[in-house]
Design a protein around this motif. Sequence first.
Motif, short mmCIF file in Angstrom:
data_model
loop_
_atom_site.label_atom_id
_atom_site.label_comp_id
_atom_site.label_asym_id
_atom_site.label_seq_id
_atom_site.Cartn_x
_atom_site.Cartn_y
_atom_site.Cartn_z
N ARG A 292 0.72 -1.31 -0.02
CA ARG A 292 0.12 -0.10 -0.03
C ARG A 292 0.74 1.34 0.06
NH1 ARG A 292 -3.70 -3.36 2.74
NH2 ARG A 292 -5.68 -3.02 1.98
N PRO A 390 -16.91 -0.49 -5.74
CA PRO A 390 -15.57 0.27 -5.47
C PRO A 390 -14.43 -0.73 -5.62
CG PRO A 390 -16.95 -0.50 -3.47
CD PRO A 390 -17.65 -0.80 -4.61
N PRO A 392 -10.14 -0.76 -4.79
CA PRO A 392 -9.27 -0.06 -3.80
C PRO A 392 -8.03 0.54 -4.67
CG PRO A 392 -9.07 -2.52 -4.02
CD PRO A 392 -10.34 -2.08 -4.76
N GLY A 393 -7.64 1.62 -4.02
CA GLY A 393 -6.32 2.28 -4.56
C GLY A 393 -5.27 1.35 -5.07
N PRO A 394 -4.99 0.61 -4.11
CA PRO A 394 -3.74 -0.50 -4.35
C PRO A 394 -4.07 -1.57 -5.29
CG PRO A 394 -4.36 -0.32 -1.99
CD PRO A 394 -5.26 0.29 -2.66
N ILE A 398 -3.23 -5.85 -3.79
CA ILE A 398 -3.68 -6.51 -2.66
C ILE A 398 -4.57 -7.70 -2.90
CG2 ILE A 398 -3.11 -4.58 -1.15
CD1 ILE A 398 -6.41 -3.94 -1.35
N GLN A 434 -19.71 -5.57 -3.43
CA GLN A 434 -18.44 -5.57 -4.08
C GLN A 434 -18.06 -7.12 -4.25
OE1 GLN A 434 -15.45 -3.85 -1.57
NE2 GLN A 434 -13.86 -3.49 -3.15
N PHE A 468 -19.47 -0.88 4.23
CA PHE A 468 -18.48 -1.59 4.25
C PHE A 468 -17.64 -1.71 5.54
CE2 PHE A 468 -19.26 -0.19 -0.05
CZ PHE A 468 -18.79 -1.19 -0.57
N LYS A 505 -17.60 -10.13 7.66
CA LYS A 505 -16.85 -8.91 8.22
C LYS A 505 -17.44 -8.19 9.42
CE LYS A 505 -14.62 -4.45 7.69
NZ LYS A 505 -14.19 -3.36 6.61
N THR A 509 -11.94 -9.11 6.96
CA THR A 509 -12.12 -7.88 6.12
C THR A 509 -12.69 -8.24 4.88
OG1 THR A 509 -9.73 -7.89 5.41
CG2 THR A 509 -10.34 -6.54 7.55
N VAL A 510 -13.06 -7.14 4.12
CA VAL A 510 -13.61 -7.56 2.80
C VAL A 510 -12.36 -7.99 1.74
CG1 VAL A 510 -14.56 -6.54 0.69
CG2 VAL A 510 -15.22 -5.79 2.80
N GLU A 511 -11.31 -7.36 1.74
CA GLU A 511 -10.15 -7.41 0.98
C GLU A 511 -9.54 -8.71 1.77
OE1 GLU A 511 -9.75 -6.45 -2.18
OE2 GLU A 511 -10.73 -4.69 -2.17
P1 XMP Z 1 -11.55 -3.91 4.17
O1 XMP Z 1 -10.74 -4.89 3.49
O2 XMP Z 1 -10.72 -3.05 4.96
O3 XMP Z 1 -12.12 -3.09 2.88
O4 XMP Z 1 -12.71 -4.71 4.84
C1 XMP Z 1 -13.21 -2.42 3.11
C2 XMP Z 1 -13.41 -1.50 1.74
O5 XMP Z 1 -12.35 -0.61 1.37
C3 XMP Z 1 -11.70 -0.85 0.34
N1 XMP Z 1 -10.26 -1.05 0.63
C4 XMP Z 1 -9.52 -0.09 0.18
N2 XMP Z 1 -9.59 1.07 -0.50
N3 XMP Z 1 -7.33 1.82 -0.52
C5 XMP Z 1 -8.49 1.94 -0.82
O6 XMP Z 1 -8.58 2.93 -1.60
C6 XMP Z 1 -6.94 0.43 0.23
O7 XMP Z 1 -5.99 0.34 0.82
C7 XMP Z 1 -8.23 -0.20 0.51
N4 XMP Z 1 -8.10 -1.45 1.42
C8 XMP Z 1 -9.37 -1.81 1.42
C9 XMP Z 1 -12.25 -2.40 -0.09
O8 XMP Z 1 -12.10 -2.69 -1.29
C10 XMP Z 1 -13.59 -2.30 0.72
O9 XMP Z 1 -14.44 -1.66 -0.51
#
Ligand code: XMP
Length: 513
Positions: A292, A390, A392-394, A398, A434, A468, A505, A509-511
Amino acid sequence: TILVLDFGSQYSHLITRRLREYNVYAEMLPCTQKISELGWKPSGVILSGGPYSVYAEDAPHVDTAVFDLNVPILGICYGMQELAWLNGKQVGRGDKREYGPATLNVVDASSPLFKGVDHSVVWMSHGDKLHGLPAGYKVIATSQNSPYCGIVHESKPIWGIQFHPEVTHSTQGKTLLKNFAVDICQAKQNWTMENFIDTEIKRIRELVGPTAEVIGAVSGGVDSTVAAKLMTEAIGDRFHAILVDNGVLRLNEAEIVKKTLGEGLKINLTVVDAADEFLDKLKGVTDPERKRKIIGNTFIEVFEKEAAKIQPKDGEEIEFLLQGTLYPDVIESISFKGPSQTIKTHHNVGGLLEDMKLKLIEPLRELFKDEVRDLGELLGISHELVWRHPFPGPGIAIRVLGEVTREQVAIARKADHIYIEEIRKAGLYNKISQAFACLLPVKSVGVMGDQRTYEQVIALRAIETTDFMTADWFPFEHAFLKNVAARIVNEVDGVARVTYDITSKPPATVEWE
Ligand code: XMP
């Protein structure tokens, strides 16, 4: 405009949300807001709920100048207790906490607050209650545990209710809020996305002036596309959109963005192919947080380099950076967080602003996500883009667990593409919040034809959520999963096995990273 003064309830922002559903514009500010510093006169004020006890020493209190505005006031839960506290202090601990549904018993059906509201279910969430009527007030509603469930001042337009009309569990709560805002406060119902476009374009033009230039990153997602399109409507090619292809975007994403944003929406777009730069830096990196950071920092470097190449015409200068910040982020930073309030700043491109000495422009900062979607459709952005999940930026970095290489990214991309295609075909895309595929760096034995295979594993994820913060996995039909698994194993080289992630979750987590 209705002013919502926030005492820190988890529901406060929903008050704003509900009023906007009736096209009434409402603005939320912390309860400590000095009325003399407001700069505008609201048509009514709502005091929200909050987690404190009004009688506690460090309890937050409203600036009493709010009563000199001579506009209608509605106190909700803590807000009502605050009204009582300021008028006789008859507030204390209840014998029982009241949490959950209760039945509203309307005593004064002629009260304009209760037009169309009868003996319905209302949502309670309080430990304190009124022990008596504040001076000058009368009862207009009760509930089994709250003899002062609804009160009104005898001569002034000041109301208090113990329940939370803003949550959907209060079945007629929306009607009550509308009664207050539209009938009692006579707030204008002119908050529409059509009006928003007109006023925002005007505001952008004034802010940017006749010559300055604006840059902004686009990602192919809803928010940045809508913000970019709005800027383009306002200042044309003086807005420069940059898509940084970091090598971990979805399949064909850079091409698609070029077509839809550049050609379709006529946004002045530059696509920078920086895949090598990103993937080089990611070589050998397996830790998710390191991934990240590398991607975030590299993004800033590439973006700055690209921005420096944009040569505005004589005398014109890049002065602004566009960001697609939405209202929930703003709320997060202005919500009342307790007597020692901390204001968070929420700029994930903070570094850019400092390095490049740019001013921030955030045309969506007043909007909720669904309003951004409405706005997008009005601006001619396709339904498909406006309702995109949505990302994620990375990106796929990831979703490729372990080391990120071109080969691994290619496998994850292909599998993801097939999965999303099947989801769309099955008509499930908009039911899912998602969905994506992850590539797991483990090898597993398989058999294809007469050959033993030894290849990697794809994990599929699909979730339903509203915020989320919590999420549940999506219950696909078995036939659907069977078909997707078969397609992925048959069409994607390097994959021998497909699994479906059935963790919610929390705890997952989602990712995956
Ligand atoms: P997690 O994995 O934290 O994801 O349960 C919740 C939401 O956030 C997104 N996500 C990110 N979006 N940069 C982003 O822009 C990140 O580093 C990042 N990590 C998780 C994920 O896709 C989900 O919608």
